[in-house]
Write a protein that holds these residues in place. Structure first.
Motif, PDB file in Angstrom:
ATOM      1  N   ASN A   1      -6.145  -6.878  -1.526  1.00  0.00           N
ATOM      2  CA  ASN A   1      -5.117  -6.803  -2.565  1.00  0.00           C
ATOM      3  C   ASN A   1      -3.871  -7.573  -2.172  1.00  0.00           C
ATOM      4  N   SER A   2      -3.698  -7.778  -0.893  1.00  0.00           N
ATOM      5  CA  SER A   2      -2.700  -8.729  -0.390  1.00  0.00           C
ATOM      6  C   SER A   2      -1.256  -8.394  -0.773  1.00  0.00           C
ATOM      7  N   CYS A   3      -0.897  -7.116  -0.693  1.00  0.00           N
ATOM      8  CA  CYS A   3       0.483  -6.742  -1.037  1.00  0.00           C
ATOM      9  C   CYS A   3       1.488  -7.437  -0.126  1.00  0.00           C
TER      10      CYS A   3
ATOM     11  N   PHE B   1      -6.669   1.991   0.459  1.00  0.00           N
ATOM     12  CA  PHE B   1      -7.455   0.750   0.488  1.00  0.00           C
ATOM     13  C   PHE B   1      -7.410   0.063   1.857  1.00  0.00           C
TER      14      PHE B   1
ATOM     15  N   CYS C   1      -2.041   4.162   2.471  1.00  0.00           N
ATOM     16  CA  CYS C   1      -2.767   3.505   1.374  1.00  0.00           C
ATOM     17  C   CYS C   1      -4.266   3.629   1.615  1.00  0.00           C
TER      18      CYS C   1
ATOM     19  N   GLY D   1      -3.241  -5.117   4.551  1.00  0.00           N
ATOM     20  CA  GLY D   1      -4.315  -4.196   4.935  1.00  0.00           C
ATOM     21  C   GLY D   1      -5.637  -4.397   4.230  1.00  0.00           C
ATOM     22  N   CYS D   2      -5.621  -5.111   3.100  1.00  0.00           N
ATOM     23  CA  CYS D   2      -6.871  -5.306   2.350  1.00  0.00           C
ATOM     24  C   CYS D   2      -6.692  -6.521   1.442  1.00  0.00           C
TER      25      CYS D   2
ATOM     26  N   CYS E   1       2.332  -4.623   4.759  1.00  0.00           N
ATOM     27  CA  CYS E   1       2.108  -3.699   3.635  1.00  0.00           C
ATOM     28  C   CYS E   1       2.050  -2.267   4.172  1.00  0.00           C
ATOM     29  N   THR E   2       1.784  -1.322   3.304  1.00  0.00           N
ATOM     30  CA  THR E   2       1.794   0.082   3.709  1.00  0.00           C
ATOM     31  C   THR E   2       0.769   0.378   4.789  1.00  0.00           C
ATOM     32  N   GLY E   3      -0.414  -0.186   4.675  1.00  0.00           N
ATOM     33  CA  GLY E   3      -1.460   0.064   5.660  1.00  0.00           C
ATOM     34  C   GLY E   3      -2.069   1.444   5.523  1.00  0.00           C
TER      35      GLY E   3
HETATM   36 FE1  SF4 Z   1      -2.810  -0.950   0.273  1.00  0.00          FE
HETATM   37 FE2  SF4 Z   1      -4.184  -3.199   0.335  1.00  0.00          FE
HETATM   38 FE3  SF4 Z   1      -1.764  -3.173  -0.787  1.00  0.00          FE
HETATM   39 FE4  SF4 Z   1      -1.974  -2.934   1.835  1.00  0.00          FE
HETATM   40  S1  SF4 Z   1      -2.587  -4.721   0.642  1.00  0.00           S
HETATM   41  S2  SF4 Z   1      -0.698  -1.662   0.516  1.00  0.00           S
HETATM   42  S3  SF4 Z   1      -3.859  -1.815   2.054  1.00  0.00           S
HETATM   43  S4  SF4 Z   1      -3.558  -2.075  -1.506  1.00  0.00           S
END
Ligand code: SF4
Length: 574
Positions: free
Chosen positions: A504-506, A468, A466, A501-502, A460-462
């Motif tokens: 939200n599990s993108c 979060f 991001c 990264g969090c 994900c973006t990290g």
């Molecule tokens: Fe941001 Fe969390 Fe999505 Fe990663 S999973 S892009 S840290 S919101």
């Protein structure tokens, strides 16, 4: 109306007396009943119902809010903001903010996401723009134009997302309106790509060129996309929503991770409709909350799927929770109402019962090729190949985009396909030209014959973009891939590693063979970036939620932990 209280039923009965989904109660009267002022009501109370004025399409959103207010619940801040002004009406605010070079604040941050622009502070003091490409199909002129826009207004690169979509980052507050206007000039749409909307509609990345596919899903995704764009009421959701069409081919569309997943199946010979291709309807996928979309017996003809999806979305709009955003996704409506209860509500919107077909009357889905999105493969068109290009953790520079665009025009069919695996495919290359295209891809620093690790690497973006994020996922994913390629050059198994990264599990860490969830780890008196590690996730026929194996691994140690896992796997596998 199984999910409504008696009071709500009475309200809906009054509501239904009007035409279709309009209400017959005077809005001002209803506002007073709820202890609200007219200013708290939709359209600032300017267009009360019952006075003959037109009912806005988004009324369904306000009706859903009214039902929850009538049940004595309190709307979230976000829902109150939608009530004050429908977010799609805030274009002038975007222009005004841009003229003052001011970022969005408060609930304007949510409203601007309806136009596809995301203020990402404090991670960066700039906007990220998320676009929409149904089925991930990008025309070559659009790819080149987006490279120019990334240079002119953004950071000079595009990222491919896990919804087969593109994001452009580092757009300054003063540039948002100009950027969105330029995007429209390119025929690229961003409306509804963020906030509480139906996100980019995905489909099988090889639709129409896949020798194994059951059905070409391109037009289904395209039809869904344009239906959303042209129905303002489909922007009245309580939370985000994902729709995907899987044509049963060699690359998974990950439809079982969507709120609505349509999966092509072939009816078995000897049963009614034998040999026919139908689409199984699955509902409620949200792997960040550890749930896959579930089959509930509904099987639809291809031409009925978009209308069915619209009915499902409308039922979700009416029944989704607007008082707690953590419980607002479709999964929680299904948990509350049960599948049968929810489907009964959907069928009212659809206007007739859905056809049901037992799963044992359909053939099993053809097998997926786990890393079929990377490398050179033959197509269903004789003499043609598609080339899957690996993008390092989903990023391509504007210069690389221009070259890929040129290659698609010179050797392909003037378009590329983005995939949910965060890479892209150049289709329709004559076999005689494949080596020339591959050489050019390698010349610009990209690869087609990636190692097993890199082909299945998702991040994900990290925290580089991001707010979060607990960790720099893209950086750590690349470091891990570099290390593992050196240490395990002979790894011969397709392994998917997902860094998210969090919670939200993108990057969908729960469905990776190896999943990493960013966290903060205490080391002495410091907090450093780290991960919890999950193993055994999968999708489709291998559907599984990964189980947590190890917690609080310092980021620097992650490559070594994965290495020992993979060594153990290689030694022990049967
Ligand atoms: Fe941001 Fe969390 Fe999505 Fe990663 S999973 S892009 S840290 S919101």
């Amino acid at each position: 109306m199984s999910d409504f209280t008696e009071q709500q039923k009475q309200y809906l009965a009054g509501f239904a007396v009007g035409s279709g989904l309009t209400q017959s109660l005077p809005r001002s009267t209803f506002a007073a009943t709820l202890g609200l002022s007219a200013a708290d009501m939709p359209n600032g109370g300017k267009a009360p119902h019952g006075d003959g004025s037109p009912v806005p399409a988004e009324q369904i959103c306000y009706t859903a809010q009214d039902l929850q207010l009538a049940a004595g619940k309190k709307l979230t801040t976000e829902e109150k903001a939608k009530r004050t002004r429908f977010p799609l009406d805030q274009w002038d605010d975007i222009k005004a903010h841009a003229a003052r070079a001011e970022p969005a604040k408060g609930t304007d941050i949510l409203a601007f996401k309806y136009f596809g622009i995301f203020w990402v502070a404090p991670a960066q003091t700039s906007y990220m723009a998320r676009l929409r490409f149904p089925a991930g199909i990008v025309q070559s002129y659009q790819l080149r134009g987006l490279a120019d826009l990334a240079d002119q207004y953004g950071g000079g690169f595009n990222d491919v997302t896990t919804r087969a979509n593109l994001q452009i980052r580092e757009i300054k507050p003063e540039s948002t309106a100009l950027f969105l206007e330029a995007l429209a000039d390119l025929g690229v749409v961003a409306k509804g790509s963020g906030a509480d909307n139906i996100r980019n509609v995905t489909a099988s990345a090889l639709a129409g060129i896949d020798p194994d596919e059951l059905y070409d899903t391109r037009q289904m995704a395209r039809d869904m996309h344009h239906t959303i764009l042209n129905h303002r009421e489909l922007y009245g959701l309580p939370r985000k929503f994902n729709i995907s069409f899987d044509g049963g081919g060699r690359i998974a569309a990950l439809e079982d991770t969507n709120d609505i997943g349509f999966s092509a199946v072939k009816m078995k010979g000897g049963v009614e409709g034998g040999g026919e291709i139908q689409f199984r309807l699955t509902l409620g996928g949200i792997t960040g909350h550890k749930d896959f979309a579930r089959d509930n017996g509904v099987s639809l003809k291809p031409e009925d799927c978009v209308a069915a999806a619209v009915a499902i979305v409308k039922a979700f709009i009416l029944h989704g929770d607007r008082t707690d955003r953590k419980k607002a996704r479709l999964k929680y409506v299904l948990d509350r109402m049960g599948f049968d209860g929810f489907i009964a509500e959907v069928e009212k919107q659809y206007g007739k019962p859905f056809p049901r077909v037992a799963l044992d009357q359909t053939e099993p889905r053809p097998a997926v090729h786990k890393h079929g999105h990377v490398g050179v493969h033959g197509q269903s068109q004789p003499g043609k190949s598609y080339i899957g290009v690996v993008l390092p953790v989903a990023r391509m520079t504007s210069s690389q985009m221009r070259t890929i665009s040129d290659l698609a025009e010179r050797y392909g069919s003037r378009h590329v396909r983005l995939t949910v695996w965060q890479n892209l495919i150049i289709p329709d290359v004559a076999n005689d030209h494949v080596s020339a295209v591959v050489a050019e891809i390698q010349r610009i620093g990209l690869a087609v014959d990636s190692s097993s690790v890199r082909a299945g690497l998702v991040a994900c973006t990290g925290n580089a973009g991001c707010k979060f994020a607990n960790a720099n996922t893209k950086k750590h994913a690349l470091i891990a891939a570099d290390y593992l390629e050196q240490q395990l050059p002979d790894l011969d198994a397709a392994v998917n590693i997902h860094f998210t990264g969090c919670p939200n599990s993108c990057a969908q860490h729960f469905i990776g063979d190896i999943g990493l969830l960013g966290t903060k780890v205490t080391v002495g008196e410091d907090m450093v970036e780290g991960y919890h590690l999950f193993v055994g996730g999968g999708y489709g026929a291998d559907q599984a939620i990964g189980r947590e194996l190890k917690r609080n691994i310092v980021a620097d140690d992650v490559p070594h932990v994965i290495e020992s896992l993979l060594r153990g796997y290689l030694a022990e596998r049967t």
